[in-house]
Design a protein around this motif. Structure first.
Motif, mmCIF file in Angstrom:
data_model
loop_
_atom_site.group_PDB
_atom_site.id
_atom_site.type_symbol
_atom_site.label_atom_id
_atom_site.label_comp_id
_atom_site.label_asym_id
_atom_site.label_seq_id
_atom_site.Cartn_x
_atom_site.Cartn_y
_atom_site.Cartn_z
ATOM 1 N N GLY A 51 -4.478 0.028 -14.656
ATOM 2 C CA GLY A 51 -3.311 0.819 -14.297
ATOM 3 C C GLY A 51 -2.025 0.384 -14.969
ATOM 4 N N LYS A 52 -2.054 -0.742 -15.693
ATOM 5 C CA LYS A 52 -0.853 -1.232 -16.383
ATOM 6 C C LYS A 52 -1.065 -1.378 -17.883
ATOM 7 N N ILE A 56 -3.306 -2.640 -6.817
ATOM 8 C CA ILE A 56 -2.851 -1.346 -7.333
ATOM 9 C C ILE A 56 -2.329 -0.456 -6.200
ATOM 10 N N HIS A 57 -1.711 -1.080 -5.197
ATOM 11 C CA HIS A 57 -1.135 -0.370 -4.050
ATOM 12 C C HIS A 57 -2.200 0.256 -3.166
ATOM 13 N N PRO A 72 0.825 -1.210 0.000
ATOM 14 C CA PRO A 72 0.000 0.000 0.000
ATOM 15 C C PRO A 72 0.859 1.260 0.000
ATOM 16 N N LEU A 73 0.446 2.233 -0.790
ATOM 17 C CA LEU A 73 1.174 3.498 -0.835
ATOM 18 C C LEU A 73 0.889 4.324 0.420
ATOM 19 N N PRO A 74 1.850 5.121 0.867
ATOM 20 C CA PRO A 74 1.651 5.945 2.065
ATOM 21 C C PRO A 74 0.435 6.858 1.957
ATOM 22 N N ALA A 83 -5.887 5.158 -4.566
ATOM 23 C CA ALA A 83 -4.985 4.221 -5.245
ATOM 24 C C ALA A 83 -5.246 4.206 -6.746
ATOM 25 N N MET A 84 -6.512 4.245 -7.143
ATOM 26 C CA MET A 84 -6.862 4.303 -8.564
ATOM 27 C C MET A 84 -6.229 5.517 -9.229
ATOM 28 N N ARG A 85 -6.409 6.671 -8.588
ATOM 29 C CA ARG A 85 -5.901 7.911 -9.173
ATOM 30 C C ARG A 85 -4.381 7.900 -9.295
#
Length: 379
Positions: free
Chosen positions: A181-182, A202-203, A12-14, A248-250
């Motif tokens: 996303g890829k 997607i993080h 997961p992204l911060p 996360a999508m954005r």
């Protein structure tokens, strides 16, 4: 640490974690409550619906927030089948779908539905002609994934979408858990009626995701209770999960837009590094999804290779995480008619935008050392 198992789950992204924590702390009211606290939560939930819709180019009322890919696939497949069984009980899918799709189809077979499981060619791709020939008057659903989670093969979704676009009683579901996303896929005017994505690929966070349901389509819900999400998914909404998922999508859409060739370049480097190792046989053909590469090392048990690399702090997988603890044979690789020594020795590397060229170089050197050491032991 080198993490090459991003198709199983991502870190997961911060920013995602921060959004989840903030919403959990400040907007914990029930969005169905009519007091101010509930109305604030409802306003934020509506905003998340709209933002997700904008990112996909669809309408906000076409978004259903779910707990992830498995729920989304189950809701799409069972929901369409049960709501439209008066029209027909025939479903079409492929042999290499995610277990949540295949198991849903098997469950429907026990209820009297018939399912056609389309084969794939030696590259792992469904033939559009086979899809066309399989469609019957009583076909209510066609479910084909965009990106295969083991091989990384890209299915001809656009062509299939145009094929079924003018069939009013046959709905088209796409599992895009591995592709969003890829690899680009446009929903507008695509013929796609239902579309699944998952947060933790997607993080985002586990337990988040969405199902796009085209306006006018009726689903039989999996959950019965309240009237949340247009009666399609009863239960108090996971507001913090929805907001963090949209974040996360954005972020991954921005990465895809601003770094279009990043994963492609990493994939090419990885393929080159593996090609020069004599013991390695690459199973993923060129020109497929940029983040997944499947290869085999015949004569070596994949779990032995995996754990030897793990000792060097390098993590990859033997196959799909949802089936990695089951039979040693990969059903996906069997479907493309690979010899058994390759189906039983397959490994999967799945990349993210957080991986680097340096990691690939270190992995390649480590793999060579592991193979050399194991060959000496076996000899």
């Amino acid at each position: 640490m080198i993490y090459f198992d991003n198709s199983a789950t991502t870190k997961p992204l911060p920013e995602v974690l921060a959004s989840f924590q903030k919403v959990s702390q400040e907007y914990y009211g029930n969005s169905s409550s009519i007091h101010r606290f509930g109305m604030e939560a409802d306003k934020l939930l509506r905003k998340a619906h709209q933002q997700a819709a904008d990112l996909l180019g669809v309408k906000s009322k076409e978004i259903i927030f779910t707990s992830g890919g498995t729920e989304g696939n189950n809701l799409a497949i069972k929901g369409i089948a049960l709501a439209n069984q008066h029209r027909g009980k025939h479903i079409i899918t492929s042999e290499i779908e995610h277990p949540s799709v295949l198991a849903s189809c098997k469950a429907l077979e026990s209820l009297g539905f018939t399912v056609t499981y389309l084969p794939v060619d030696q590259t792992g791709v469904v033939k559009v002609k086979d899809v066309e020939e399989a469609i019957q008057k009583d076909t209510v659903l066609l479910s084909i994934m965009h990106i295969n989670n083991e091989l990384g093969t890209i299915q001809p979704i656009e062509e299939i979408g145009q094929l079924v676009k003018d069939l009013p009683t046959t709905y088209f579901h796409v599992d895009d858990v591995q592709g969003f996303g890829k690899t680009k896929l446009k929903l507008e005017n695509s013929g796609i009626d239902l579309y699944t994505i998952s947060g933790h690929k997607i993080h985002g966070l586990k337990g988040t995701g969405l199902l796009y349901v085209k306006e006018g389509i009726n689903l039989f819900p999996l959950f019965h209770g309240g009237t949340q999400q247009m009666n399609y998914r009863s239960g108090t909404e996971n507001l913090a999960g929805a907001v963090s998922f949209v974040k996360a999508m954005r972020l991954i859409v921005e990465h895809q837009k601003n770094h279009q060739d990043y994963l492609v370049d990493l994939h090419e480097q990885l393929r080159k590094e593996l090609t020069v190792i004599p013991e390695v046989k690459i199973n993923t053909i060129e020109g497929q999804a940029p983040h997944i590469l499947n290869f085999s090392i015949p004569g070596y048990k994949p779990e032995v290779i995996l754990h030897a690399l793990e000792e060097r702090n390098i993590f990859l997988s033997t196959k799909s995480a949802c089936s990695s603890k089951k039979s040693v044979d990969s059903a996906v690789l069997k479907a493309i008619n690979l010899p058994r020594d390759r189906t039983r020795s397959a490994l999967r590397i799945s990349l993210s935008y957080q991986n680097t060229a340096g990691e690939i170089e270190l992995f390649s050197r480590s793999l060579k050392k592991v193979i050399k050491k194991l060959s000496q032991t076996m000899g």
